[in-house]
Design an enzyme around this catalytic site. Structure first.
Site, PDB file in Angstrom:
ATOM      1  N   SER A 119       0.768  -1.181  -0.035  1.00  0.00           N
ATOM      2  CA  SER A 119       0.027  -0.178   0.096  1.00  0.00           C
ATOM      3  C   SER A 119       0.749   1.221  -0.126  1.00  0.00           C
ATOM      4  CB  SER A 119      -0.986  -0.104   1.180  1.00  0.00           C
ATOM      5  OG  SER A 119      -0.162  -0.496   2.333  1.00  0.00           O
ATOM      6  N   HIS A 140      -2.797  -2.566  -5.806  1.00  0.00           N
ATOM      7  CA  HIS A 140      -3.246  -2.259  -4.715  1.00  0.00           C
ATOM      8  C   HIS A 140      -4.560  -2.094  -4.459  1.00  0.00           C
ATOM      9  CE1 HIS A 140      -3.287   1.053  -1.275  1.00  0.00           C
ATOM     10  NE2 HIS A 140      -3.450  -0.138  -0.732  1.00  0.00           N
ATOM     11  N   GLU A 152      -5.466   0.082  -7.430  1.00  0.00           N
ATOM     12  CA  GLU A 152      -4.673   1.060  -7.709  1.00  0.00           C
ATOM     13  C   GLU A 152      -3.275   0.400  -8.422  1.00  0.00           C
ATOM     14  OE1 GLU A 152      -2.900   3.059  -4.366  1.00  0.00           O
ATOM     15  OE2 GLU A 152      -2.684   4.911  -5.244  1.00  0.00           O
ATOM     16  N   ASN A 190      -3.065   6.237  -0.563  1.00  0.00           N
ATOM     17  CA  ASN A 190      -2.508   6.609   1.040  1.00  0.00           C
ATOM     18  C   ASN A 190      -1.617   7.723   1.027  1.00  0.00           C
ATOM     19  OD1 ASN A 190      -3.811   4.399   2.312  1.00  0.00           O
ATOM     20  ND2 ASN A 190      -2.388   2.806   1.404  1.00  0.00           N
TER      21      ASN A 190
HETATM   22  N1  CAA Z   1     -15.871  -8.802   2.765  1.00  0.00           N
HETATM   23  C1  CAA Z   1     -16.731  -9.035   2.224  1.00  0.00           C
HETATM   24  N2  CAA Z   1     -18.041  -8.342   2.144  1.00  0.00           N
HETATM   25  C2  CAA Z   1     -18.060  -7.136   2.809  1.00  0.00           C
HETATM   26  C3  CAA Z   1     -16.998  -7.187   4.007  1.00  0.00           C
HETATM   27  C4  CAA Z   1     -15.796  -7.895   3.800  1.00  0.00           C
HETATM   28  N3  CAA Z   1     -15.087  -7.783   4.660  1.00  0.00           N
HETATM   29  N4  CAA Z   1     -17.570  -6.065   4.981  1.00  0.00           N
HETATM   30  C5  CAA Z   1     -18.780  -5.732   4.592  1.00  0.00           C
HETATM   31  N5  CAA Z   1     -19.054  -6.383   3.263  1.00  0.00           N
HETATM   32  C6  CAA Z   1     -20.489  -6.295   2.520  1.00  0.00           C
HETATM   33  C7  CAA Z   1     -21.524  -6.712   3.568  1.00  0.00           C
HETATM   34  O1  CAA Z   1     -21.641  -8.152   3.224  1.00  0.00           O
HETATM   35  C8  CAA Z   1     -22.711  -5.914   2.881  1.00  0.00           C
HETATM   36  O2  CAA Z   1     -22.763  -6.394   1.622  1.00  0.00           O
HETATM   37  P1  CAA Z   1     -24.766  -6.555   1.209  1.00  0.00           P
HETATM   38  O3  CAA Z   1     -24.989  -5.061   0.878  1.00  0.00           O
HETATM   39  O4  CAA Z   1     -24.536  -7.229  -0.277  1.00  0.00           O
HETATM   40  O5  CAA Z   1     -25.375  -7.410   2.187  1.00  0.00           O
HETATM   41  C9  CAA Z   1     -21.826  -4.491   2.517  1.00  0.00           C
HETATM   42  O6  CAA Z   1     -20.532  -4.948   2.462  1.00  0.00           O
HETATM   43  C10 CAA Z   1     -22.257  -3.580   3.435  1.00  0.00           C
HETATM   44  O7  CAA Z   1     -21.819  -4.083   4.647  1.00  0.00           O
HETATM   45  P2  CAA Z   1     -22.447  -3.842   6.204  1.00  0.00           P
HETATM   46  O8  CAA Z   1     -23.749  -3.533   6.093  1.00  0.00           O
HETATM   47  O9  CAA Z   1     -22.256  -4.769   6.905  1.00  0.00           O
HETATM   48  O10 CAA Z   1     -21.881  -2.509   6.741  1.00  0.00           O
HETATM   49  P3  CAA Z   1     -21.690  -0.977   6.074  1.00  0.00           P
HETATM   50  O11 CAA Z   1     -22.949  -0.525   5.183  1.00  0.00           O
HETATM   51  O12 CAA Z   1     -21.558  -0.187   7.442  1.00  0.00           O
HETATM   52  O13 CAA Z   1     -20.437  -1.008   5.028  1.00  0.00           O
HETATM   53  C11 CAA Z   1     -18.108  -0.984   4.758  1.00  0.00           C
HETATM   54  C12 CAA Z   1     -19.184  -1.751   5.676  1.00  0.00           C
HETATM   55  C13 CAA Z   1     -18.277  -1.512   3.281  1.00  0.00           C
HETATM   56  C14 CAA Z   1     -16.621  -1.435   5.175  1.00  0.00           C
HETATM   57  C15 CAA Z   1     -18.451   0.679   4.790  1.00  0.00           C
HETATM   58  O14 CAA Z   1     -18.050   0.838   6.250  1.00  0.00           O
HETATM   59  C16 CAA Z   1     -16.966   1.485   4.037  1.00  0.00           C
HETATM   60  O15 CAA Z   1     -17.160   1.572   2.899  1.00  0.00           O
HETATM   61  N6  CAA Z   1     -16.089   1.763   4.823  1.00  0.00           N
HETATM   62  C17 CAA Z   1     -14.915   2.457   4.259  1.00  0.00           C
HETATM   63  C18 CAA Z   1     -13.985   1.213   3.716  1.00  0.00           C
HETATM   64  C19 CAA Z   1     -12.703   2.226   3.280  1.00  0.00           C
HETATM   65  O16 CAA Z   1     -12.487   3.257   3.006  1.00  0.00           O
HETATM   66  N7  CAA Z   1     -11.831   1.222   2.886  1.00  0.00           N
HETATM   67  C20 CAA Z   1     -10.668   1.695   2.122  1.00  0.00           C
HETATM   68  C21 CAA Z   1      -9.536   1.520   3.209  1.00  0.00           C
HETATM   69  S1  CAA Z   1      -8.042   1.990   2.501  1.00  0.00           S
HETATM   70  C22 CAA Z   1      -7.406   0.973   1.695  1.00  0.00           C
HETATM   71  O17 CAA Z   1      -7.834  -0.367   1.995  1.00  0.00           O
HETATM   72  C23 CAA Z   1      -6.169   1.097   1.496  1.00  0.00           C
HETATM   73  C24 CAA Z   1      -4.867   0.717   2.180  1.00  0.00           C
HETATM   74  O18 CAA Z   1      -3.904   0.406   1.688  1.00  0.00           O
HETATM   75  C25 CAA Z   1      -4.985   1.084   3.663  1.00  0.00           C
END
Ligand code: CAA
Length: 286
Positions: A119, A140, A152, A190
């Protein structure tokens, strides 16, 4: 070369997510970790999540079985030798990644592309330890991989057009949108996301607001799905700190210095959701 088998090293949240989307796209997946049990657990967790999707009527039982049947848990790097394409998804540790890329270079057929899910660490440095730097690329994925639409892509100095094209095509098969970043520490996502998380940690450190208020402020005030501290807990505070260190040393600008509170949480082993405590406490939330 036609790509049928994905070799993924690292069965943590990122490796498991990549295995999920690769299997969903019809690839055979070899999912490796240092211990077979970890790779098996990752497969079982994917299956549990798919079972919920079946319950909700979002997936058929046949599709669930077909997807999990595409994933074979294996142990150690040598088990990835039959793979047509490798994705490394271990910790954000440059020394470890270099050591693994040397091993991939030895065991994989010469035409195989070696991708890293780093990342923040420059691809050029990882590619340089192999005899095939034209076939090393950054891929990524975002967490959670099955939900987030983006990959990415980072081209190292030597990455060939053919390697880039193949990687973009694989992402399209996995229904991911791609962006391209120059090979500079932190890349695009990031470079922007982590300083925001680090600044949220400073806001907490300086007592500007509570963790809850900082998160609610950013969630409701800027329409983000999670507040920055909650997101940091979700990503893992050790990963956030490692990325800030890469930005700080790689770009040489003091504005990227990691917040002491972030460092202290990592020292305490409060790494976020995965340990039950980070900026927030998850022990009562199950
Ligand atoms: N794996 C697979 N599916 C998942 C999951 C996982 N770990 N977590 C949640 N889901 C799915 C759920 O099954 C659900 O699917 P359906 O709508 O089909 O039923 C959907 O995602 C929504 O989940 P929830 O209803 O449980 O929860 P939510 O609406 O609060 O969403 C979230 C959860 C998708 C994580 C949301 O909070 C979100 O988008 N958060 C931000 C995530 C983000 O910014 N990620 C990038 C991080 S940075 C990165 O990754 C880069 C790095 O290098 C650090």
């Amino acid at each position: 070369m036609s790509i049928r088998t994905f070799g993924i090293l690292g069965a943590g949240q990122m490796g498991a997510g990549i295995a999920h989307v690769a299997a969903a796209a019809g690839f055979d997946v070899l999912l490796a970790d240092v211990a077979l049990a970890r790779a098996e657990k990752a497969k079982a967790d994917i299956d549990k999540r798919l079972a919920k999707a079946v319950e909700k009527g979002k997936m058929t039982e046949e599709a669930r079985r077909a997807l999990v049947d595409h994933i074979k848990p294996v142990e150690g790097v040598p088990a990835l030798a039959p793979a047509d394409f490798i994705v490394e998804a271990v910790n954000e540790d440059e020394t470890l990644k270099k050591q693994l890329f040397r091993q991939f270079d030895e065991i994989c057929r010469p035409e195989v592309i070696l991708a890293t899910n780093t990342s923040s660490i420059p691809i050029t440095r990882i590619a340089a330890v192999t005899k095939r730097p034209t076939q090393v690329i950054g891929m990524h994925f975002m967490n959670p991989v099955p939900v987030m639409k983006l990959v990415e892509i980072i081209r190292g100095l030597a990455t060939s057009d053919a390697t880039y094209q193949t990687t973009v095509e694989l992402c399209a098969k996995m229904e991911k949108a791609t962006i391209v970043s120059r090979d500079i520490s932190g890349f695009i996502v990031n470079r922007i996301l982590m300083p925001m998380i680090n600044e949220a940690a400073y806001a907490l450190y300086e007592g500007i607001g509570t963790a809850a208020d900082i998160d609610v402020g950013m969630k409701l005030g800027t329409n983000q799905p999670m507040g920055p501290l909650e997101l940091a807990d979700f990503i893992g505070l050790d990963t956030c700190l490692a990325i800030m260190e890469v930005l700080h040393t790689g770009l040489g600008d003091s504005k990227y210095r990691p917040c002491p509170l972030l460092r202290q949480h990592v020292d305490a082993g409060w790494l976020g959701r995965k340990t039950g405590r980070g900026f927030h406490d998850y022990t009562a939330k199950g």
